[in-house]
Design a protein around this motif. Structure first.
Motif, PDB file in Angstrom:
ATOM      1  N   ARG A  80      18.876 -71.610  -0.002  1.00  0.00           N
ATOM      2  CA  ARG A  80      19.247 -70.512  -0.893  1.00  0.00           C
ATOM      3  C   ARG A  80      18.108 -69.495  -0.979  1.00  0.00           C
ATOM      4  O   ARG A  80      18.342 -68.284  -0.986  1.00  0.00           O
ATOM      5  CB  ARG A  80      19.606 -71.047  -2.266  1.00  0.00           C
ATOM      6  CG  ARG A  80      20.893 -71.876  -2.229  1.00  0.00           C
ATOM      7  CD  ARG A  80      21.186 -72.502  -3.542  1.00  0.00           C
ATOM      8  NE  ARG A  80      22.112 -71.614  -4.226  1.00  0.00           N
ATOM      9  CZ  ARG A  80      22.602 -71.849  -5.419  1.00  0.00           C
ATOM     10  NH1 ARG A  80      22.258 -72.933  -6.072  1.00  0.00           N
ATOM     11  NH2 ARG A  80      23.452 -71.009  -5.954  1.00  0.00           N
ATOM     12  N   LYS A  81      16.881 -69.992  -1.028  1.00  0.00           N
ATOM     13  CA  LYS A  81      15.722 -69.085  -1.039  1.00  0.00           C
ATOM     14  C   LYS A  81      15.661 -68.281   0.259  1.00  0.00           C
ATOM     15  O   LYS A  81      15.356 -67.082   0.247  1.00  0.00           O
ATOM     16  CB  LYS A  81      14.424 -69.874  -1.220  1.00  0.00           C
ATOM     17  CG  LYS A  81      14.223 -70.427  -2.609  1.00  0.00           C
ATOM     18  CD  LYS A  81      12.910 -71.174  -2.709  1.00  0.00           C
ATOM     19  CE  LYS A  81      12.730 -71.742  -4.099  1.00  0.00           C
ATOM     20  NZ  LYS A  81      11.447 -72.464  -4.234  1.00  0.00           N
ATOM     21  N   LEU A  82      15.942 -68.946   1.373  1.00  0.00           N
ATOM     22  CA  LEU A  82      15.906 -68.263   2.658  1.00  0.00           C
ATOM     23  C   LEU A  82      16.983 -67.184   2.737  1.00  0.00           C
ATOM     24  O   LEU A  82      16.736 -66.086   3.239  1.00  0.00           O
ATOM     25  CB  LEU A  82      16.059 -69.274   3.798  1.00  0.00           C
ATOM     26  CG  LEU A  82      15.920 -68.722   5.220  1.00  0.00           C
ATOM     27  CD1 LEU A  82      14.576 -68.019   5.427  1.00  0.00           C
ATOM     28  CD2 LEU A  82      16.103 -69.862   6.228  1.00  0.00           C
ATOM     29  N   LEU A  83      18.159 -67.466   2.206  1.00  0.00           N
ATOM     30  CA  LEU A  83      19.221 -66.452   2.171  1.00  0.00           C
ATOM     31  C   LEU A  83      18.803 -65.250   1.331  1.00  0.00           C
ATOM     32  O   LEU A  83      19.032 -64.103   1.726  1.00  0.00           O
ATOM     33  CB  LEU A  83      20.514 -67.048   1.608  1.00  0.00           C
ATOM     34  CG  LEU A  83      21.271 -67.986   2.528  1.00  0.00           C
ATOM     35  CD1 LEU A  83      22.379 -68.709   1.761  1.00  0.00           C
ATOM     36  CD2 LEU A  83      21.839 -67.231   3.723  1.00  0.00           C
ATOM     37  N   LEU A 134      26.792 -58.263   2.156  1.00  0.00           N
ATOM     38  CA  LEU A 134      26.394 -59.471   2.864  1.00  0.00           C
ATOM     39  C   LEU A 134      26.795 -60.672   2.023  1.00  0.00           C
ATOM     40  O   LEU A 134      26.471 -60.730   0.831  1.00  0.00           O
ATOM     41  CB  LEU A 134      24.881 -59.501   3.085  1.00  0.00           C
ATOM     42  CG  LEU A 134      24.242 -58.304   3.777  1.00  0.00           C
ATOM     43  CD1 LEU A 134      22.733 -58.486   3.843  1.00  0.00           C
ATOM     44  CD2 LEU A 134      24.832 -58.113   5.164  1.00  0.00           C
ATOM     45  N   LEU A 135      27.486 -61.615   2.621  1.00  0.00           N
ATOM     46  CA  LEU A 135      27.843 -62.856   1.945  1.00  0.00           C
ATOM     47  C   LEU A 135      26.914 -63.949   2.430  1.00  0.00           C
ATOM     48  O   LEU A 135      26.811 -64.192   3.634  1.00  0.00           O
ATOM     49  CB  LEU A 135      29.300 -63.244   2.244  1.00  0.00           C
ATOM     50  CG  LEU A 135      29.755 -64.564   1.628  1.00  0.00           C
ATOM     51  CD1 LEU A 135      29.781 -64.479   0.099  1.00  0.00           C
ATOM     52  CD2 LEU A 135      31.107 -64.974   2.177  1.00  0.00           C
ATOM     53  N   GLY A 136      26.225 -64.597   1.502  1.00  0.00           N
ATOM     54  CA  GLY A 136      25.349 -65.705   1.835  1.00  0.00           C
ATOM     55  C   GLY A 136      26.049 -67.021   1.578  1.00  0.00           C
ATOM     56  O   GLY A 136      26.613 -67.226   0.503  1.00  0.00           O
ATOM     57  N   LEU A 171      23.900 -77.355  -2.076  1.00  0.00           N
ATOM     58  CA  LEU A 171      24.357 -76.994  -3.423  1.00  0.00           C
ATOM     59  C   LEU A 171      23.218 -76.930  -4.435  1.00  0.00           C
ATOM     60  O   LEU A 171      23.393 -76.380  -5.519  1.00  0.00           O
ATOM     61  CB  LEU A 171      25.395 -78.017  -3.913  1.00  0.00           C
ATOM     62  CG  LEU A 171      26.699 -78.089  -3.131  1.00  0.00           C
ATOM     63  CD1 LEU A 171      27.587 -79.192  -3.705  1.00  0.00           C
ATOM     64  CD2 LEU A 171      27.423 -76.762  -3.143  1.00  0.00           C
ATOM     65  N   ARG A 172      22.071 -77.503  -4.112  1.00  0.00           N
ATOM     66  CA  ARG A 172      20.964 -77.594  -5.058  1.00  0.00           C
ATOM     67  C   ARG A 172      20.487 -76.207  -5.480  1.00  0.00           C
ATOM     68  O   ARG A 172      20.263 -75.332  -4.642  1.00  0.00           O
ATOM     69  CB  ARG A 172      19.824 -78.372  -4.394  1.00  0.00           C
ATOM     70  CG  ARG A 172      18.750 -78.871  -5.313  1.00  0.00           C
ATOM     71  CD  ARG A 172      17.827 -79.844  -4.580  1.00  0.00           C
ATOM     72  NE  ARG A 172      17.261 -79.276  -3.370  1.00  0.00           N
ATOM     73  CZ  ARG A 172      16.179 -78.514  -3.337  1.00  0.00           C
ATOM     74  NH1 ARG A 172      15.544 -78.203  -4.455  1.00  0.00           N
ATOM     75  NH2 ARG A 172      15.723 -78.062  -2.193  1.00  0.00           N
TER      76      ARG A 172
END
Length: 181
Positions: A20-23, A6-8, A13-14
């Motif tokens: 990013r947490k959700l991914l 899986l690619l997130g 960018l932070r």
């Protein structure tokens, strides 16, 4: 079937981004898979740069990651009623690579925002941006994470039952889409 990759892709960018947490939560709830997060620190798209130097290495790496993945998870913040410039720039650059990595690729769209709507407008815009690439975009359930500062525990896990169920259901739909081939 071998363990899927899986690619997130986060539209933020932070380092501490809620997208990013959700991914990361999506990958955790997906289960047994290899998760890779893309780097969208790319130059701004510029046709003159492309003409002079070709596709930048970072852009080609992103396109190669998309091509090599079994599915792509894209999580977008909502900036001024749309997707972030970072995400749109990445889509524009990747659209210039040959061959396109997108046709037939399963894609799950998510969003995390500080506001009440959870990124609904950004998701609509993202879906519109993706149509020309011809991926297999999952139609639901829609994962719209609102008021993000209240939605994660100290370990970065979602806390709201409705969000956990929605994200779990979306990952089950993605698993089925990958299995379809």
């Amino acid at each position: 079937m071998a363990k899927p990759t899986l690619l997130g892709i986060s539209g933020s960018l932070r380092a501490g981004s809620f997208n990013r947490k959700l991914l990361a939560e999506a990958a955790r709830l997906y289960g047994d898979a290899t998760y890779v997060e893309a780097d969208l620190n790319l130059p701004l798209y510029n046709g003159d740069l492309e003409d002079a130097e070709g596709i930048p290495a970072a852009v080609q790496k992103l396109a190669d990651q998309i091509a090599a993945s079994d599915a792509v998870l894209i999580s977008t913040p909502e900036y001024n009623k749309g997707v972030s410039g970072v995400l749109k720039n990445a889509l524009d650059w990747v659209s210039r690579t040959k061959p396109s990595p997108w046709p037939g690729k399963p894609v799950a769209i998510l969003s995390a925002t500080a506001g009440r709507a959870g990124g609904e407008r950004a998701q609509v815009m993202l879906r519109n941006c993706m149509v020309a690439f011809r991926p297999r975009i999952l139609q639901g359930p829609e994962m719209l994470l609102a008021q993000t500062s209240d939605q994660f525990d100290a370990n970065g896990h979602l806390t709201g039952d409705i969000y956990i169920k929605t994200l779990t259901d979306l990952m089950e739909a993605l698993r089925a889409e990958i299995a379809r081939g």
